[in-house]
Scaffold this active site. Sequence first.
Site, short mmCIF file in Angstrom:
data_model
loop_
_atom_site.label_atom_id
_atom_site.label_comp_id
_atom_site.label_asym_id
_atom_site.label_seq_id
_atom_site.Cartn_x
_atom_site.Cartn_y
_atom_site.Cartn_z
N GLU A 42 0.79 -1.15 0.41
CA GLU A 42 -0.01 -0.14 0.28
C GLU A 42 1.26 1.45 0.15
O GLU A 42 1.69 1.23 0.67
CB GLU A 42 -0.82 0.19 1.22
CG GLU A 42 -2.09 -1.04 1.29
CD GLU A 42 -2.70 -0.98 2.12
OE1 GLU A 42 -4.20 -0.91 2.42
OE2 GLU A 42 -2.69 -0.33 3.19
N CYS A 43 1.26 2.29 -0.75
CA CYS A 43 1.27 3.85 -0.72
C CYS A 43 2.61 3.47 -1.08
O CYS A 43 3.52 3.03 -2.05
CB CYS A 43 0.19 4.27 0.13
SG CYS A 43 0.92 6.21 -0.01
#
Length: 438
Positions: free
Chosen positions: A328-329
């Site tokens: 994520e990210c």
Amino acid sequence: MTNPPGLLISAPSSGTGKTTVMLGLLRALAEDGLTVQPFKSGPDYIDPAFHRAAAGRASFNLDSWAMGAPLLGAIAAQAKGADIVVAEGSMGLFDGVAKPGEQGHGSSAETALRMGWPVVLVLDVGGQAQSAAATALGFRMYNPDLPFAGVILNRCASPRHERLTRLGMERAGLPVLGVLPRRGDLTLPERHLGLIQAVEHPDLESAIAGYAAFLRAHVDLEAIKRAASSGPMGPSSAALPRPPAQRIALARDAAFSFTYPHLLEGWRAAGAEIVPFSPLADEAPARDADLVWLPGGYPELHAATLAAADRFLTGLRNHAETRPVHGECGGYMALGEGLIDKDGTRHRMAGLLGLVTSYEKRKFNLGYRRAELLADMPGFSAGTALRGHEFHYSSIVEQPDVPLARVFDAEGAEGPQTGSRRGHVTGTFFHLIAEASA
């Protein structure tokens, strides 16, 4: 049965001192012998870690845009056994998205209404006196149904300034719960995504103790305790998110720390085993893990260290040959081919996706996201709708892989940051909060 009595600390805008008030209040109440349950309204990874340090109890996010009623209730039920709840709002009290989601606009006011928590409004009264009461009264009357405990006046310059400001509040019929003198040493260090992380603070315990002493000297703690109240108890923890695998290797250090506490609580409650490891310490994920999960964080600040972490990268690549990896990210950035730092230097990342990102070419990306999966990802099948949040400054330079999802903002506009998938590897720039129907 009801939840413990609570309050929500909010403000007209960001930067008014509500985090300082929140941390000082948490610690002061704990010093008085109370078991204090902290919460954070809205999407935020950094504040809950500070809350935990101040209260000695895990803090959880409550998000009326991204979370359905069962999940909100299950998270609120984490306050069981506490004597008092103190929640921190985000941005201004009524700030949210333009269009409601399944539940609402995502404002702190919605959280307070749902939970039955009266609002303590922190006002920066610098540069004004009686006029501050007009601001406070406007917030009090904007939604008459919102329970309102009173105001804390922050950055008061002198006894005369306090006297004049109190006169305005008395005329408006607004209780003053405290008056904080102006001090320049009560700010927390910041960087591009807000506050630095709690684990990076050079002397966090001393800072929190100082905030508590400051609050104790200038705030009526007994009045704050009396003002607290709450609504009905939520459902059981069964509504918390289910784990995406049984044994999860979770990256956790200063580069990868942005994981929502309610997700981890749900995974553990369902019997999953979470095995942390540190990429910055060149630790490989557990060999017997079913899934490797790389959360967001600050890989752009540690790109050279990550590029040289051979044991971490080799272990990650070996795992991805047969089992799922999700990022994520910041974790998504680390799974790509390269990461360009602020100086324009390109660093080789894991190469499990073709993604190349740049922190040199910065673009502010912020907001809620609704994702419709085009393929399976750990814990969710194709066609599932997810709700999350995006907050980063990095730009995509290359993204050659197949999209993972169609991604929309809170107003329904489709965006280009679709996430990626290749083999057993998936990644997104949005941080998962909940399944859309949860």
